[in-house]
Structure formats: C-alpha cells, structure tokens
Design an enzyme around this catalytic site. Structure first.
Site, PDB file in Angstrom:
ATOM      1  N   HIS A  40       0.685  -1.054  -0.025  1.00  9.32           N
ATOM      2  CA  HIS A  40       0.038   0.034  -0.016  1.00  9.32           C
ATOM      3  C   HIS A  40       0.857   1.642   0.001  1.00  9.32           C
ATOM      4  CE1 HIS A  40       1.076  -1.324   4.365  1.00  9.32           C
ATOM      5  NE2 HIS A  40       1.156   0.216   4.409  1.00  9.32           N
ATOM      6  N   HIS A 127       6.505   5.497  -1.937  1.00 11.05           N
ATOM      7  CA  HIS A 127       7.022   4.751  -2.168  1.00 11.05           C
ATOM      8  C   HIS A 127       6.318   3.422  -2.240  1.00 11.05           C
ATOM      9  CE1 HIS A 127       8.631   5.426   1.884  1.00 11.05           C
ATOM     10  NE2 HIS A 127       9.019   3.988   2.274  1.00 11.05           N
TER      11      HIS A 127
END
Length: 184
Positions: A40, A127
C-alpha cells in the site's frame, strides 16, 4: 492498536510489484519481502492508538481528504533507503504528474497534529515498499538485479479512497484490516 493511513493500489500494480520481487529474489539473501496483500502507499503512520481515539482521527482524515479529488500516480523505478551503501528498504518509486499526493499527505499531517500526532520530520518520499534488508547477506545480487531493472514500470493508476488501516503483527507477518475509508 497499530494504525496508519494509506492509499490502496490496484491489483495490476500489486501483481507487477510482486513480479519484480520474484525477479530480485536471491537464494540466501537476507531480505524480508513484503507480501502482496501488505502493499500500500502509506501517508501517515500513527503507531499505537487507543480504539477510543479512532473517531477523532477519522474526523480529521475526512477533513483532510475533503475536496482533494483522486490522485494519479505512476509506479516506476527501483531504489533503496537510506542509500545504496547502507540499504535498509527496497522500494518501487511513486511519481505523480502534479503535487496532489504531496498536498494530501501534508493536509493529513496538519489535520492530525492537533490530536497529538506530530508531522513527520523527514521529507515525504512516496514509495511502495518491496522489502526490508535484514543483513548484507546476498545483497550484492539483489542490487545488481535492481540495476538491471532500473526501468521497472508497474503502470499508472488513479487512487480515489483514503483508508485507515490496522496492522496486527503476527509470527507469519503483519495482518491488515481496513477500519474506515473516505472518498477523495
């Protein structure tokens, strides 16, 4: 309970990320690869929070999300934190065509700061965590694989929901449970 706020990625992006993990896996390398169901885009980690505080966190997150609109991202490139000489986290890069994602993360920080959750001191660097380096054993092969696949591209997507997620640490890895969501 351990909680954080994140954007969920579509299955095609997760599948591409899992594919690059398989390509980078070296026998004997001391890397803890993130399971696909645990991938996620984290915007804020709260840590341990009493369940009776969830309602005020949800209210603050709803205010932060209001009017932001969906966020467009591209998942491209590979890298490490903090640096190639001492890698601790292996990641796929998140790029955006505008500053909407950064503004959303900043709005979240501002909304929850009055609740006792101070803004992150480090600059926000979106990221997708692929793995965590446990030791340097086998790391050279992984780094060479990353250099060969520096052009990794998991595609583009639009993210339109913000999620408050509970993370339960178990012997087999973290188990994630969505507690609450709001449209962007």
């Amino acid at each position: 309970m351990r909680v954080f706020v994140a954007l969920e990625l579509p299955s095609a992006v997760i599948e591409a990320a899992a594919g690059i993990q398989r390509e980078l896996t070296e026998p004997g390398a001391a890397i803890g690869w993130v399971r696909a169901e645990g991938m996620h885009l984290t915007l804020k980690f709260f840590g341990e929070v009493s369940p009776d505080r969830l309602a005020e966190i949800e209210t603050a997150l709803a205010a932060a999300a209001e009017g932001t609109g969906p966020v467009e991202i591209k998942v491209r490139g590979l890298g490490v934190f903090p640096n190639p000489r001492n890698p601790r986290v292996i990641w796929a890069g998140i790029r955006t065509p505008d500053d909407r994602l950064a503004r959303l993360q900043e709005r979240i920080d501002q909304a929850v700061a009055p609740l006792g959750f101070p803004p992150e001191k480090r600059e926000f660097r979106p990221h997708l965590t692929l793995g965590r380096v446990k030791s340097s054993r086998g790391l050279d092969g992984v780094m060479k694989g990353m250099a060969a696949r520096h052009d990794f591209d998991a595609g583009e997507c639009t993210l339109d929901r913000l999620h408050l997620i509970q993370s339960e640490l178990k012997p087999g890895g973290a188990v994630y449970t969505k507690l609450w969501s709001v449209a962007l």
